[in-house]
Design an enzyme around this catalytic site. Sequence first.
Site, short mmCIF file in Angstrom:
data_model
loop_
_atom_site.label_atom_id
_atom_site.label_comp_id
_atom_site.label_asym_id
_atom_site.label_seq_id
_atom_site.Cartn_x
_atom_site.Cartn_y
_atom_site.Cartn_z
N ASP A 37 0.92 -1.08 -0.03
CA ASP A 37 0.04 -0.25 0.06
C ASP A 37 0.92 1.11 -0.13
OD1 ASP A 37 -1.74 1.89 0.50
OD2 ASP A 37 -2.56 1.21 2.35
N HIS A 38 1.04 1.65 -1.20
CA HIS A 38 1.94 3.08 -1.35
C HIS A 38 1.44 3.98 -2.15
CE1 HIS A 38 6.54 1.85 -0.34
NE2 HIS A 38 5.84 1.05 0.21
N GLY A 106 4.54 3.04 8.55
CA GLY A 106 4.83 3.76 7.30
C GLY A 106 6.21 4.49 6.98
N GLU A 107 6.20 5.34 5.83
CA GLU A 107 7.28 5.91 5.52
C GLU A 107 7.00 7.27 4.76
OE1 GLU A 107 6.11 3.37 3.38
OE2 GLU A 107 7.01 1.63 4.43
N ASN A 110 5.48 8.25 1.49
CA ASN A 110 3.91 8.22 1.18
C ASN A 110 3.07 8.93 2.14
OD1 ASN A 110 4.14 5.72 -0.71
ND2 ASN A 110 4.92 4.79 1.15
#
Length: 326
Positions: A37-38, A106-107, A110
């Site tokens: 999921d990105h 997350g990251e 994104n």
Amino acid sequence: MPSIGFALSSEEHVPLDLVRYATQAEEAGFEYALVSDHFHPWVDKQGQSPFVWSVIGGIAQATENLRLGTGVTCPMIRIHPAIIAQAAATSAAMLPGRFFLGVGTGENLNEHILGDRWPEAAVRLGMLEEAIEVIRLLWQGGYQSHHGRYYTVEEARIYTLPDELPPIYVAASKPNAAEMAGRMGDGLISTSPDAELVETFESAGGEGKPKLGQVTVCFAESEEAARKTAYEWWPNAALTGALSQELALPRHFEGAAEMVSEDDVAEKIVCGAEAEKYFEQIDAYADAGFNHVYLHQVGPDQERFFRFAQAELLPRYAADRTTVLA
């Protein structure tokens, strides 16, 4: 023996191909898959990033038995956890008994896109814990409100709830995240065969729960060809430390990847057609306490990998496997 799943890489493939690969994974004998999921790919070469919830709807219609989960969703910044609660409930209704929600912190890649601040790791972990609370609250049905440190929900009701609520698996790479995963989650997801991480997870309440580990691979007829593909398509595998969480744009990852070599990438990705190399990495997870391992095939050649896995990999683990993804 661990059960073997497949990673659907949204960063590399257009949505209809992801749906097709899900059906091919099922036909090859994979029992479950995780779809990333990105909002952005890691590097421009990968070139894709479809909206995962639309892809899940397609896979729900195209498969019959394949279990499917997000690998993983960040329900914190880019998308409010109340929306993730609704999206996951709908997905579970479309995949009865076959859907699980994988979540993580997350990251920046994104999560920066709406202009929100990218908080430090400890804050992100607190946000994820509260996000899980919000999701589970809304899954209780009826009108629900939540006024927390990070999130507000006012008189929200999810009307479309599945008969069976999906489990929530929590991604972790550090002890504090593994502790939270054991306490709050229904399972663990990790990208490193770390026995201490598993021990922390289990001691915090995760004993007996599914533990999923990811192995990144690149199948090709020769190791030389596989190494070249891996370096071209997935150089970010060799980036260490906190870079994968902190860099904001694909071009930043490309700049960082200029400092790594093909040899560096090949140390992180199983390359070639020798089944023993794949067994070695899968068994490393099993030895660390993981009971489920899923494989990410890098690059455009997915079909030949499915044939290889069906013939050479899956029979070894199907023979006396006793674990089933819950």
